[in-house]
Write an enzyme that holds these catalytic residues in place. Structure first.
Site, short mmCIF file in Angstrom:
data_model
loop_
_atom_site.label_atom_id
_atom_site.label_comp_id
_atom_site.label_asym_id
_atom_site.label_seq_id
_atom_site.Cartn_x
_atom_site.Cartn_y
_atom_site.Cartn_z
N ARG A 16 0.82 -1.22 0.00
CA ARG A 16 0.00 0.00 0.00
C ARG A 16 0.84 1.25 0.00
NH1 ARG A 16 -4.63 -2.16 3.51
NH2 ARG A 16 -5.74 -3.17 1.80
N ARG A 156 1.81 0.66 -11.82
CA ARG A 156 0.78 0.73 -10.79
C ARG A 156 -0.24 -0.39 -10.95
NH1 ARG A 156 -3.23 0.29 -8.32
NH2 ARG A 156 -4.24 1.74 -6.89
N LYS A 167 -2.90 -11.84 -0.89
CA LYS A 167 -4.24 -12.26 -0.46
C LYS A 167 -4.38 -13.77 -0.60
CE LYS A 167 -6.54 -7.88 -0.71
NZ LYS A 167 -7.55 -7.00 -1.28
N ASN A 193 -12.05 -3.46 -1.67
CA ASN A 193 -12.18 -2.76 -0.41
C ASN A 193 -12.62 -1.33 -0.72
OD1 ASN A 193 -11.79 -1.35 1.99
ND2 ASN A 193 -10.06 -2.64 2.61
N GLU A 197 -10.64 2.28 -1.58
CA GLU A 197 -10.82 2.93 -2.88
C GLU A 197 -11.28 4.38 -2.74
OE1 GLU A 197 -13.26 0.55 -5.52
OE2 GLU A 197 -11.99 -1.20 -5.19
N THR A 244 -6.58 -2.71 -12.36
CA THR A 244 -5.81 -3.39 -11.32
C THR A 244 -6.57 -4.63 -10.85
OG1 THR A 244 -4.92 -1.25 -10.61
CG2 THR A 244 -4.64 -3.10 -9.10
N GLU A 248 -5.60 -8.59 -10.92
CA GLU A 248 -5.67 -9.45 -9.73
C GLU A 248 -6.51 -10.70 -10.01
OE1 GLU A 248 -6.57 -7.44 -5.98
OE2 GLU A 248 -5.76 -5.59 -6.78
#
Lengths: 268, 268
Positions: A16, A156, A167, A193, A197, A244, A248
């Site tokens: 993060r 990014r 995760k 989340n 965001e 993103t 994932e």
């Protein structure tokens, strides 16, 4: 972030922090791009006759040359870098780095750079450039700024692989179950989340103003930010965050390819 | 600034505005560099064995490759860009721009890039990098940031040619007299404006804080700027401003090479 130390990379707090720092780079790069016109000639396929180079734009040519140089200085050996032209990369001139295994074997195959280039050119450039149209003498400068923006945004978005891997590691059983069931919706919910965001978007508005306004003019009448902060927040909301997540999800959907078969079988 | 229109370029207000904008780019670039270690391996001559490449550093190799690409996208046709390796530049792949004559014929020969590289590597890098030492996996990233910093600083310093040209145009008789007398001190006095210089340094402190501190953390306890604002001001005070003056003086000392001989003779 030190990619030679898995324990520092595969840690959500560190990830993060790295993502927050990348926001600064992206905002800086968009501000630099805002000095120039939209410059459609840079993006038009076959606009310029370039020997041995067809069906591509001037930006593609410049980006490809840049990636050749960057590949020689080991850029694409790093697990957080993804080339736009994987076939063009050259062997490094520096001795190789022996990175520890951080991501699954197939992770280089997860690459959304074509989608990034498309939204960047079509959606972002017209909104961040200072004026619509071409300015012939700045086409090279435009492409140089674009390459910076594209590389920063690409890094990014593909950082999502690290988020996904952490995760997965932290909740293997649950993910193995979701992946075996091809439950895309369940995977998406597990990686979303909304509070985080929302905070990203708030922070981008503040950074857009903080970095986009000359602070020595802050108390003058009506100081203008070089790039509208809402444009930067919208770029994240509509493109960076969703892509993103796509990275994932794509990464997780294949995760069992690189997992112990016995373990996979044992989860029901 | 539009280099195809001499009246916009050879105007002191426009030049000053361009110089103020360049400060932002330089501050951004130094902040990006501050993410990495000082990385002496990048600057050590012959540290790495690179085929066909001797007596140069890894940074030199990367910079030279980048200049080859940038020359092909017309960077060094622009009157405000000066290559570090003029012998390495290649012909552009884009059609040439017919820039009007803005500067004297010999202006490309005024090039202080070797001095810029020297002070950047020796004085600036150790002060802006986050830690002293090498971090093997970041040598490529370091060189990429260094190239951005060097190019931005080089452009800023060589912009002195435009300042010198305007001042010459606005007061030809006086300058012809000073140049004929080889009165370096007189020329230096005529181009020095201590009030403007003081304002630049003040503004850099404000920009260093404004761009170097994450504005979403501004009201947290003891927020640290990524690069110390005083380091940026000192970079200007000790290196950028004096070298800009050197460029102006060197440019002016040769100015009569490109002047009407009758006019030069008539001034006594």
């Amino acid at each position: 972030m030190d990619f030679t130390k898995p324990e520092t990379v595969l840690n959500l707090d560190n990830i993060r922090q790295a993502l927050v720092r990348m926001e600064d780079t992206i905002v800086f790069d968009l501000i630099e791009r805002s000095q120039f016109y939209s410059s459609p000639s840079v993006y038009e396929i076959n606009k310029f006759q370039i020997e041995g180079f067809q069906d591509l734009s001037f930006l593609d040519w410049a980006l490809l040359q840049m990636e050749k140089v960057h590949s020689q200085i080991r850029r694409y050996e790093a697990p957080d870098e993804s080339p736009f032209f994987p076939k063009a990369i050259l062997p490094p001139i520096l001795p190789p780095i022996n990175y520890p295994k951080l991501l699954a074997n197939y992770s280089d195959e997860i690459n959304v750079n074509n989608e990034i280039k498309k939204f960047y050119v079509e959606e972002i450039v017209p909104q961040v450039s200072c004026k619509i149209g071409d300015q012939q003498e700045n086409l090279g400068s435009v492409s140089t700024c674009d390459i910076e923006c594209l590389q920063a945004i690409s890094r990014r978005i593909h950082f999502g692989k690290f988020v996904a891997e952490v995760k997965y590691q932290n909740d293997k059983e649950n993910y193995i179950r979701l992946i075996k069931a091809r439950d895309v919706k369940g995977i998406e919910d597990s990686i979303t989340n909304s509070v985080v965001e929302g905070k990203i978007l708030e922070r981008l508005i503040i950074k857009g103003e903080g970095y986009g306004i000359d602070p020595s003019l802050r108390y003058s009448q009506n100081p203008q930010s070089k790039v509208k902060p809402e444009v930067i927040a919208k770029l994240y909301k509509d493109w960076i965050i969703p892509l993103t997540k796509k990275v994932e999800i794509d990464y997780l959907l294949r995760r069992l390819e690189d997992e112990d078969a016995e373990l996979v079988k044992s989860v029901v």
